[in-house]
Design an enzyme around this catalytic site. Structure first.
Site, PDB file in Angstrom:
ATOM      1  N   ARG A 228     -11.513   5.769  10.939  1.00 15.25           N
ATOM      2  CA  ARG A 228     -10.997   4.409  10.858  1.00 15.25           C
ATOM      3  C   ARG A 228     -12.072   3.448  10.342  1.00 15.25           C
ATOM      4  O   ARG A 228     -11.778   2.526   9.587  1.00 15.25           O
ATOM      5  CB  ARG A 228     -10.511   3.963  12.244  1.00 15.25           C
ATOM      6  CG  ARG A 228      -9.918   2.581  12.275  1.00 15.25           C
ATOM      7  CD  ARG A 228      -8.720   2.461  11.355  1.00 15.25           C
ATOM      8  NE  ARG A 228      -8.074   1.159  11.452  1.00 15.25           N
ATOM      9  CZ  ARG A 228      -7.059   0.782  10.685  1.00 15.25           C
ATOM     10  NH1 ARG A 228      -6.590   1.606   9.769  1.00 15.25           N
ATOM     11  NH2 ARG A 228      -6.514  -0.391  10.824  1.00 15.25           N
TER      12      ARG A 228
ATOM     13  N   SER B  45       0.831  -1.204   0.000  1.00 20.31           N
ATOM     14  CA  SER B  45       0.000   0.000   0.000  1.00 20.31           C
ATOM     15  C   SER B  45       0.874   1.266   0.000  1.00 20.31           C
ATOM     16  O   SER B  45       1.732   1.423  -0.872  1.00 20.31           O
ATOM     17  CB  SER B  45      -0.927  -0.060   1.218  1.00 20.31           C
ATOM     18  OG  SER B  45      -1.911   0.910   1.148  1.00 20.31           O
TER      19      SER B  45
ATOM     20  N   HIS C  99      -8.144  -5.176   0.345  1.00 17.94           N
ATOM     21  CA  HIS C  99      -6.842  -4.505   0.443  1.00 17.94           C
ATOM     22  C   HIS C  99      -6.015  -5.065   1.604  1.00 17.94           C
ATOM     23  O   HIS C  99      -4.794  -5.116   1.543  1.00 17.94           O
ATOM     24  CB  HIS C  99      -7.059  -3.001   0.613  1.00 17.94           C
ATOM     25  CG  HIS C  99      -5.795  -2.211   0.604  1.00 17.94           C
ATOM     26  ND1 HIS C  99      -4.866  -2.331  -0.406  1.00 17.94           N
ATOM     27  CD2 HIS C  99      -5.286  -1.294   1.466  1.00 17.94           C
ATOM     28  CE1 HIS C  99      -3.839  -1.526  -0.145  1.00 17.94           C
ATOM     29  NE2 HIS C  99      -4.068  -0.889   0.981  1.00 17.94           N
ATOM     30  N   ASP C 100      -6.693  -5.493   2.649  1.00 13.10           N
ATOM     31  CA  ASP C 100      -5.998  -6.047   3.813  1.00 13.10           C
ATOM     32  C   ASP C 100      -5.259  -7.346   3.508  1.00 13.10           C
ATOM     33  O   ASP C 100      -4.471  -7.815   4.336  1.00 13.10           O
ATOM     34  CB  ASP C 100      -7.002  -6.318   4.943  1.00 13.10           C
ATOM     35  CG  ASP C 100      -7.102  -5.138   5.900  1.00 13.10           C
ATOM     36  OD1 ASP C 100      -6.280  -4.212   5.774  1.00 13.10           O
ATOM     37  OD2 ASP C 100      -8.000  -5.139   6.748  1.00 13.10           O
TER      38      ASP C 100
ATOM     39  N   ASP D  92      -9.121  -6.657  -4.010  1.00 11.57           N
ATOM     40  CA  ASP D  92      -8.707  -5.345  -3.503  1.00 11.57           C
ATOM     41  C   ASP D  92      -9.259  -4.266  -4.435  1.00 11.57           C
ATOM     42  O   ASP D  92      -8.837  -4.144  -5.577  1.00 11.57           O
ATOM     43  CB  ASP D  92      -7.169  -5.294  -3.458  1.00 11.57           C
ATOM     44  CG  ASP D  92      -6.637  -3.991  -2.883  1.00 11.57           C
ATOM     45  OD1 ASP D  92      -7.435  -3.069  -2.625  1.00 11.57           O
ATOM     46  OD2 ASP D  92      -5.404  -3.897  -2.709  1.00 11.57           O
TER      47      ASP D  92
END
Lengths: 196, 383
Positions: B227, B157, B357-358, B324
């Site tokens: 968050r 990222s 994405h994680d 993602d």
């Protein structure tokens, strides 16, 4: 070294830029890097092949060539190779055109479906040929567009391609004479070098 | 090392703080007269100093990438699944350097540090940083270790952006550049998510224009929402569906019951947001998201990414994950197309994964593991 790879190597210029479509485990590119100092990229979609390419120290990009080579500029490679993969393509004609847009010359190798064993198998048994070089049944084969040498040459004519070289390979040495006289009957693998 | 750590764990680790007195001129034009960087290292630096790997962290990351600070820590470092003896980033082979970037809130100089000019916390007055500022500060850290060239710079990222910038700013100091789930620049949609997160923080009445520490308040509500927004975008729709579905945490849909229902996803997101807001600084969050937004690899190379990558001398491994959508595979394909145009060596793989994405942080993904392991094992360290 595989005989078809040796023959491909003869047609590759020293220090040239090479794109290998369906590069498998990267063996061919790795040879070309070592013997011809090419700078090359392989394209493949098989996860296992991609890891093998990394082990063999070749550049590999996960990309489906059926979707075209849209990300490559015209004439950006000296040679575009497709080894034993054309017969697995949904649109072999379109792939060949794309190859010639991207490459100054193209090398295509494929199994010859006109080989006498294949013809006999179909003629005598009435079933699709299964052999050492074509070990699949009709329902699970990745080879969906078989052609013979003659078929390929007809396609080249239709696409207005120049055939610079043609070679055939047979594994049995006794076939050397026969395949020089009747390549479409005794050649197992076809190798073509074509350009526009 | 105590025996109770797994064999493939780096075990107990102790961060070190390095102080730098040489002023650092930043991309924004301001200068940091002096600063600290907090660092962890794993493995041994070989005598020739050729086996060093730099790990660059992402938006909310820090120096604690692997191992444990205390024997009774519940969780190891954020990338522990991939760093350790026998793991893809193998500490039997490599000396791994992981730092908290400038502007961070885990021990390196950042918005919560005291500004020597005013004697008060920097707060919102901490300079805006760009990715290149981190790269330059990391280069100084490298000199402190006496390392001439990284065997690899690795990042996911925002970390991938640092790895790419390294290859352009210090071409002869990077042999391999590993770019995971990253992009050469953010899309408008991506910037939009970051802006929404920043607005959540800035509109919190406890934000006090960024000087909340001086007012002894914390914009925890805002940071928590920021968050939560981020977290949604780091997961995929399918992945979230598989993990939470429409499961209820409390309440019922039965007729005649007035008690409100709470879905699992609601409580999960709130928990993530609240936890994060207690351990992270809001100004750092704003600073990091801005660095993401401002990053544009090719801006100074006539917006031509191939021209940019012609500066690079390193080899590249680029990895993306199918689900993602925040840093989609298409963004990685833009990177590899530019690299191929620039005639650089590159390996690219698109890993099938439901984790969004994680995914780059998620353990036990066989294909990702194999590829990263094989690539890292091929890297020569005895040159």
């Amino acid at each position: 070294m595989r005989i078809d790879h040796l023959m491909v190597e003869q047609w590759i210029q020293q220090n040239s830029r090479v794109l290998d479509l369906g590069c498998g485990d990267g063996t061919l590119l790795s040879h070309l890097q070592a013997n011809k100092n090419v700078h090359g990229y392989g394209l493949d979609i098989n996860a296992e092949n991609i890891v093998r390419c990394v082990e063999n120290g070749v550049n590999v990009i996960e990309q489906n060539i059926e979707e075209g080579l849209y990300n490559f500029d015209d004439q950006s490679f000296d040679t575009v190779i497709m080894s034993q993969t054309l017969q697995t393509m949904h649109n072999p004609d379109k792939v060949l055109e794309e190859m010639l847009r991207v490459g100054k010359q193209c090398i295509v190798t494929f199994p010859n479906f006109g080989h006498w064993k294949a013809r006999f198998h179909l003629a005598l048994n009435g079933r699709m040929p299964v052999s050492d070089i074509l070990p699949y049944e009709w329902y699970n084969t990745p080879n969906i567009h078989f052609c013979t040498f003659r078929d390929f040459e007809v396609l080249c004519e239709a696409l207005k391609l120049k055939v610079l070289n043609r070679e055939v390979i047979a594994t049995q040495s006794s076939g050397a004479f026969l395949r020089s006289v009747w390549p479409n009957l005794f050649g197992e693998t076809a190798l073509y070098r074509v350009t526009k | 090392m105590p025996d109770n750590f797994a064999q493939d764990s780096v075990g107990l680790v102790t961060p070190q703080t390095f102080h730098f007195d040489e002023p650092l001129i930043l991309a924004c034009g301001r200068t940091l007269q002096s600063y600290d960087l907090i660092v962890e290292t794993y493995g041994e630096l070989n005598p020739q100093k050729t086996n060093a790997v730099l790990i660059c962290h992402a938006l909310s990351g820090h120096h604690h990438a692997a191992g444990f600070h205390h024997a009774d820590d519940k969780k190891p470092g954020w990338w522990d699944a991939y760093i350790g003896p026998g793991k893809p980033l193998d500490t039997n082979k490599f000396f791994i350097v992981s730092l908290n970037n400038l502007g961070g809130c885990h021990g390196s100089t950042g918005p919560t540090s005291i500004d020597p000019d005013s004697g008060k916390p920097y707060g919102a007055n901490f300079p805006n940083l760009r990715v290149r500022d981190w790269v330059h500060s990391q280069a100084r850290l490298m000199e402190r270790f006496g390392i001439k060239q990284w065997a690899a710079v690795v990042g996911g990222s925002l970390g991938g952006m640092q790895a790419m910038r390294w290859s352009l700013e210090y071409p002869d100091r990077v042999r391999h550049c590993v770019v995971i789930a990253s992009a050469m620049k953010l899309t408008a949609q991506n910037i939009a998510f970051n802006e929404t997160a920043r607005r959540a923080i800035m509109t919190d009445h406890n934000y006090n224009d960024g000087d909340y520490l001086q007012h002894q308040t914390l914009p925890q509500e805002g940071l928590s929402i920021a968050r939560m927004i981020g977290h949604i975008t780091y997961l995929s729709d399918d992945g979230m569906g598989q993990k939470f579905g429409r499961e209820l945490r409390s309440g019922s849909f039965a007729q005649g019951i007035e008690e409100p229902v709470e879905f699992q996803i609601q409580s999960y997101l709130r928990y993530q947001g609240e936890n994060f807001s207690k351990s992270f600084d809001a100004n750092t969050y704003i600073l990091m998201t801005r660095a993401l937004d401002y990053f544009d690899l090719a801006r100074e190379y006539n917006d031509d990414a191939a021209q940019a990558f012609r500066q690079a001398q390193s080899k590249f491994l680029v990895i993306s994950f199918t689900s993602d959508w925040r840093f989609a595979p298409e963004r990685s394909r833009e990177i590899i197309n530019a690299l191929m145009k620039a005639d650089r060596d590159v390996v690219y793989a698109e890993i099938e994964s439901p984790y969004g994405h994680d995914a780059f942080l998620v353990p036990q993904q066989v294909r990702y593991w194999d590829l990263l392991t094989t690539y890292m094992q091929k890297i020569e360290v005895s040159c």
